[in-house]
Design a protein around this motif. Structure first.
Motif, PDB file in Angstrom:
ATOM      1  N   PRO A 194       0.836  -1.213   0.000  1.00 28.73           N
ATOM      2  CA  PRO A 194       0.000   0.000   0.000  1.00 28.73           C
ATOM      3  C   PRO A 194       0.867   1.260   0.000  1.00 28.73           C
ATOM      4  N   GLN A 195       1.675   1.407  -1.039  1.00 31.13           N
ATOM      5  CA  GLN A 195       2.763   2.375  -1.072  1.00 31.13           C
ATOM      6  C   GLN A 195       2.590   3.407  -2.178  1.00 31.13           C
ATOM      7  N   ASN A 196       3.266   4.547  -1.998  1.00 37.01           N
ATOM      8  CA  ASN A 196       3.095   5.672  -2.915  1.00 37.01           C
ATOM      9  C   ASN A 196       3.425   5.344  -4.357  1.00 37.01           C
ATOM     10  N   ASP A 197       4.476   4.552  -4.588  1.00 35.86           N
ATOM     11  CA  ASP A 197       4.881   4.305  -5.970  1.00 35.86           C
ATOM     12  C   ASP A 197       3.791   3.606  -6.776  1.00 35.86           C
ATOM     13  N   PHE A 198       2.913   2.881  -6.109  1.00 36.90           N
ATOM     14  CA  PHE A 198       1.778   2.267  -6.793  1.00 36.90           C
ATOM     15  C   PHE A 198       0.530   3.153  -6.768  1.00 36.90           C
TER      16      PHE A 198
ATOM     17  N   GLU B 214     -12.257  -1.669  13.201  1.00 37.56           N
ATOM     18  CA  GLU B 214     -13.586  -1.670  13.805  1.00 37.56           C
ATOM     19  C   GLU B 214     -14.052  -3.057  14.237  1.00 37.56           C
ATOM     20  N   ASN B 215     -13.529  -4.085  13.588  1.00 37.31           N
ATOM     21  CA  ASN B 215     -14.013  -5.437  13.842  1.00 37.31           C
ATOM     22  C   ASN B 215     -12.999  -6.336  14.540  1.00 37.31           C
ATOM     23  N   GLY B 216     -11.922  -5.741  15.006  1.00 42.85           N
ATOM     24  CA  GLY B 216     -10.923  -6.530  15.721  1.00 42.85           C
ATOM     25  C   GLY B 216     -10.222  -7.558  14.855  1.00 42.85           C
ATOM     26  N   ILE B 217     -10.090  -7.264  13.558  1.00 43.13           N
ATOM     27  CA  ILE B 217      -9.396  -8.160  12.636  1.00 43.13           C
ATOM     28  C   ILE B 217      -7.969  -7.649  12.450  1.00 43.13           C
ATOM     29  N   HIS B 218      -7.003  -8.484  12.781  1.00 47.16           N
ATOM     30  CA  HIS B 218      -5.607  -8.069  12.667  1.00 47.16           C
ATOM     31  C   HIS B 218      -5.249  -7.877  11.187  1.00 47.16           C
ATOM     32  N   VAL B 219      -4.564  -6.793  10.890  1.00 51.42           N
ATOM     33  CA  VAL B 219      -4.133  -6.483   9.526  1.00 51.42           C
ATOM     34  C   VAL B 219      -2.618  -6.664   9.436  1.00 51.42           C
ATOM     35  N   PHE B 220      -2.188  -7.353   8.395  1.00 54.88           N
ATOM     36  CA  PHE B 220      -0.768  -7.554   8.126  1.00 54.88           C
ATOM     37  C   PHE B 220      -0.431  -6.857   6.812  1.00 54.88           C
ATOM     38  N   VAL B 221       0.646  -6.098   6.820  1.00 54.74           N
ATOM     39  CA  VAL B 221       1.102  -5.407   5.612  1.00 54.74           C
ATOM     40  C   VAL B 221       2.371  -6.088   5.121  1.00 54.74           C
ATOM     41  N   SER B 222       2.377  -6.466   3.847  1.00 51.83           N
ATOM     42  CA  SER B 222       3.566  -7.048   3.220  1.00 51.83           C
ATOM     43  C   SER B 222       4.105  -6.031   2.216  1.00 51.83           C
ATOM     44  N   PRO B 223       5.133  -5.261   2.605  1.00 49.08           N
ATOM     45  CA  PRO B 223       5.619  -4.184   1.742  1.00 49.08           C
ATOM     46  C   PRO B 223       6.700  -4.656   0.771  1.00 49.08           C
ATOM     47  N   HIS B 224       7.028  -3.754  -0.140  1.00 50.77           N
ATOM     48  CA  HIS B 224       8.057  -4.026  -1.144  1.00 50.77           C
ATOM     49  C   HIS B 224       9.112  -2.928  -1.021  1.00 50.77           C
TER      50      HIS B 224
ATOM     51  N   GLU C 113      -0.707  -2.205  17.630  1.00 51.15           N
ATOM     52  CA  GLU C 113      -1.446  -3.307  18.241  1.00 51.15           C
ATOM     53  C   GLU C 113      -2.355  -3.998  17.243  1.00 51.15           C
ATOM     54  N   LYS C 114      -2.787  -3.267  16.224  1.00 51.18           N
ATOM     55  CA  LYS C 114      -3.764  -3.805  15.278  1.00 51.18           C
ATOM     56  C   LYS C 114      -3.164  -4.148  13.927  1.00 51.18           C
ATOM     57  N   VAL C 115      -1.969  -3.624  13.647  1.00 55.13           N
ATOM     58  CA  VAL C 115      -1.363  -3.810  12.319  1.00 55.13           C
ATOM     59  C   VAL C 115       0.078  -4.305  12.509  1.00 55.13           C
ATOM     60  N   THR C 116       0.435  -5.359  11.781  1.00 63.41           N
ATOM     61  CA  THR C 116       1.802  -5.868  11.765  1.00 63.41           C
ATOM     62  C   THR C 116       2.406  -5.586  10.394  1.00 63.41           C
ATOM     63  N   VAL C 117       3.518  -4.869  10.370  1.00 68.83           N
ATOM     64  CA  VAL C 117       4.249  -4.637   9.121  1.00 68.83           C
ATOM     65  C   VAL C 117       5.341  -5.688   9.027  1.00 68.83           C
ATOM     66  N   CYS C 118       5.248  -6.523   8.023  1.00 67.30           N
ATOM     67  CA  CYS C 118       6.213  -7.613   7.843  1.00 67.30           C
ATOM     68  C   CYS C 118       7.476  -7.097   7.160  1.00 67.30           C
ATOM     69  N   GLY C 119       8.485  -7.938   7.113  1.00 65.21           N
ATOM     70  CA  GLY C 119       9.669  -7.610   6.340  1.00 65.21           C
ATOM     71  C   GLY C 119       9.317  -7.501   4.866  1.00 65.21           C
ATOM     72  N   PRO C 120      10.190  -6.883   4.080  1.00 63.93           N
ATOM     73  CA  PRO C 120       9.874  -6.682   2.672  1.00 63.93           C
ATOM     74  C   PRO C 120       9.967  -7.963   1.855  1.00 63.93           C
ATOM     75  N   HIS C 121       9.050  -8.098   0.908  1.00 65.65           N
ATOM     76  CA  HIS C 121       9.241  -9.123  -0.117  1.00 65.65           C
ATOM     77  C   HIS C 121      10.047  -8.488  -1.248  1.00 65.65           C
ATOM     78  N   LYS C 122      10.730  -9.310  -2.022  1.00 63.45           N
ATOM     79  CA  LYS C 122      11.732  -8.770  -2.932  1.00 63.45           C
ATOM     80  C   LYS C 122      11.393  -8.899  -4.415  1.00 63.45           C
ATOM     81  N   VAL C 123      10.582  -9.884  -4.752  1.00 62.99           N
ATOM     82  CA  VAL C 123      10.205 -10.010  -6.162  1.00 62.99           C
ATOM     83  C   VAL C 123       8.691  -9.816  -6.234  1.00 62.99           C
TER      84      VAL C 123
END
Length: 245
Positions: free
Chosen positions: A37-41, A74-84, A139-149
């Motif tokens: 979910p990044q600016n370049d896109f 709002e619904n207590g659903i954990h969000v995970f972000v997989s950045p590049h 507490e609600k969002v986990t940012v993972c390490g970057p994927h590379k391809v």
């Protein structure tokens, strides 16, 4: 018994070739995964906007991804972000595929190195500003390490999901036919049950190539469920109402 000619057999075959409905139940073991979910896109100033901008606008992707962050909160659903991210040493790779080479050529998702955030704020690798209030809620969002391809094979997304006892994923993000689809394939291979929010993705549209059409086709053939953002919101609102009764 009356014989069936080849034309009739072809018609019957088409009638039989319907995808079964599998369904997807959202419960406490469900997470939302948002890819890139990044600016370049997603920003008109981003380096990939010329390729993906049409699809982003057609799908209302920016606003729909924001809705997913909000629904998670709002619904207590954990969000995970997989950045590049691409670090300086990644530009020393000795070979790339076509899209990898393009991303390196246009300095997409560039950062100095893993420990260097100088110039990150507002850069193409940074989050779209409207997502930051959600992503900064650790507490609600986990940012993972970057994927590379394209896929998550080389980051810690699967580990982070497993450590939260997640076995169901609602997937969205960028770009649809590359990173999102690659995440879908890998998560399925790792045994996760998976749904995709089709209009919270977008893909490159180039002469003779429609990435969004390719992505939406493969989502339908592989995922357990394809939601629109509105459908997902209605389902979660219904579940909330049932829980309150």
């Amino acid at each position: 018994m009356e014989s069936i000619n080849s034309t009739e057999r072809a018609i019957l075959g088409k009638k039989e070739a319907q995808l079964p409905v599998t369904g997807f139940e959202i419960d406490r073991h469900t997470a939302i995964v948002i890819v890139d979910p990044q600016n370049d896109f997603l920003s008109p100033e981003g380096v990939a906007w010329g390729a993906v901008g049409q699809s982003v606008m057609e799908n209302n992707t920016i606003e729909n991804i924001e809705t997913l962050f909000r629904l998670g909160a709002e619904n207590g659903i954990h969000v995970f972000v997989s950045p590049h991210y691409y670090y300086q040493h990644d530009h020393g790779w000795r070979f790339e595929g076509a899209l990898e080479k393009l991303m390196h050529n246009i300095n997409m998702f560039d950062r100095g190195d893993q420990l260097n955030v100088e110039g990150f704020e507002g850069s193409g690798a940074d989050w779209l500003p409207i997502y930051k209030p959600y992503i900064n809620n650790k507490e609600k969002v986990t940012v993972c390490g970057p994927h590379k391809v394209f896929g998550p094979e080389n980051n810690d997304l699967v580990l982070q999901l497993r450590k939260q006892k997640i076995d169901k994923v609602i997937l969205a993000g960028m770009s649809g036919n590359l990173c999102v689809e690659s995440h879908m394939r890998e998560l399925l291979e790792c045994g996760f049950e998976l749904a995709v929010v089709g209009d919270a993705t977008a893909s490159a549209k180039l002469p003779g190539l429609d990435g969004d059409q390719a992505a939406q086709t493969n989502y339908a053939m592989m995922a357990s469920e394809i939601y629109t953002t509105n459908q997902l919101e209605e389902i979660l609102e219904s579940q909330k109402s049932l829980a309150e009764d």
